[in-house]
Design an enzyme around this catalytic site. Structure first.
Site, short mmCIF file in Angstrom:
data_model
loop_
_atom_site.label_atom_id
_atom_site.label_comp_id
_atom_site.label_asym_id
_atom_site.label_seq_id
_atom_site.Cartn_x
_atom_site.Cartn_y
_atom_site.Cartn_z
N GLY A 1 3.90 -3.90 -5.85
CA GLY A 1 4.70 -4.54 -5.17
C GLY A 1 5.39 -5.77 -5.81
CG ASP B 1 -9.76 -4.96 -8.82
OD1 ASP B 1 -10.20 -4.33 -7.49
OD2 ASP B 1 -8.65 -5.08 -8.75
#
Length: 373
Positions: A20, A146
């Site tokens: 994105g 993450d």
């Protein structure tokens, strides 16, 4: 090979992936070992004009550039070329732990000792990052936030690497997480991440989830929707055993998984180094010597089609990932109704809502660059 242009001192040779906000190219340029292949990540035009994401991109580059560890994907350079920021990173041939787990499901699962070595190496990388001090001897209190199978790579030569510090939290960062904002992949969140209260033990929990999944072939928390997954995490009260799912798991490694996955942080391993030591002791007690050669054989057995960069034919690039689908936005609305996350209004206004919960996923193009060969 047709060249795609120049980015600083790096010649872009093949577009690999896009998300994105960014895109990655297989490139050629200076490395610590002389000219060679490099992964160059740069912001897309629609993201490079947003000061929030420019700063997050720069934070990631500066943070990882200071880390020097054999189990962390190295950043060579952070630069700017005609208004375009880029990060030049180590290019490594290999596959992700996610890919290994998926390929091994129909073949009896990954070897237990190989999983132990992979997780121990990543624990080693995390312990280094958690303890890291900069050149001024300032403790940075880095938390990756993450740690997940897509962000763990096993090279064709058996080297294990931790990827993508795009979500990492550190005291040196200029951008700060909004109170109540959730960062990380939902299926690998520790309970405390739902409130944004993270420390090194948060990464220990995520690594425990990776170990459980690699041993059993099944993700522990993942449900069909993000909202259902988060509700599972909120209802979580005690750590699971991997043995009912797979009898070959050693009891001592099952004990590592369970200790890493306590909902209460004070009951977990208090450091990634402590978790690493427990795994190493289990391997020692079982007289299992698992080195890079052993991991190389596992990767090559499961992925015989994978070839080193110099021998491979470049695969076709993958399609760009949209910023957010309608389903993503619907799920985010559900999450807001549950009052589990807070989305900064500036990000909503810019149409970049998904980046709040998955900035690392968007920037996983760095991992894709390393894994697509």
């Amino acid at each position: 090979m047709k060249e795609l242009g120049q980015c600083g001192p790096y010649t872009l040779r093949r577009w690999v992936a896009a998300g994105g906000m960014g895109e990655v190219f297989l490139s050629h340029g200076p490395t610590p070992r002389g000219p060679g292949p490099v992964a160059v990540k740069r912001l897309l035009p629609q993201a490079k004009d947003d000061p929030i994401f420019v700063q997050m991109f720069l934070d990631e580059g500066r943070l990882v550039k200071g880390l020097r560890h054999p189990n962390i994907c190295a950043v060579y350079d952070l630069g700017e070329d005609h208004g375009q920021y880029y990060i030049a990173m180590e290019w490594a041939d290999g596959v992700s732990l996610e890919q290994l787990i998926t390929r091994a499901r129909g073949r009896g699962g990954l070897p237990v000792e190989a999983v132990a070595r992979i997780i121990a190496d990543i624990a080693n990388a995390l312990d280094y990052a958690h303890r890291f001090r900069d050149e001024q001897d300032r403790f940075l209190a880095i938390v990756h936030r993450d740690v997940s199978p897509p962000n763990i790579m096993i090279g064709l030569r058996g080297r294990v690497k931790l990827l993508d510090f795009g979500l990492a939290k550190a005291r040196s960062q200029l951008t700060k997480t909004q109170p109540g904002t959730v960062k990380g992949k939902f299926g690998y969140l520790a309970p405390e991440q739902l409130t944004g209260d993270v420390d090194a033990r948060t990464d220990v929990f995520a690594l425990g989830l990776c170990m459980y999944e690699a041993m059993t072939g099944e993700a522990f928390f993942n449900q069909e929707t993000a909202a259902e997954t988060v509700m599972n995490i909120r209802a979580y009260t005690s750590p699971p055993s991997a043995i009912p799912k797979r009898r070959e798991v050693w009891p001592e490694l099952d004990a590592v998984i369970k200790r890493a996955l306590w909902p209460r942080r004070e009951l977990r391993f208090q450091s990634a180094g402590e978790m690493r030591n427990a795994i190493e002791q289990a391997l020692l007690d079982r007289r299992q010597r698992v080195d890079a050669k052993r991991l190389e054989s596992v990767v090559r057995e499961l992925f015989p089609e994978k070839k080193p960069l110099e021998d491979s034919v470049a695969p076709p690039p993958i399609a760009p990932t949209p910023i957010a689908s309608a389903k993503d936005l619907d799920e985010l609305e559900v999450m807001e109704e549950l009052e589990l996350i807070t989305l900064p209004k500036t990000l909503k206004k810019n149409g970049l809502v998904i980046a709040v919960i998955a900035f690392g996923a968007v920037l996983l193009i760095s991992a894709a660059a390393l894994l697509l060969l």
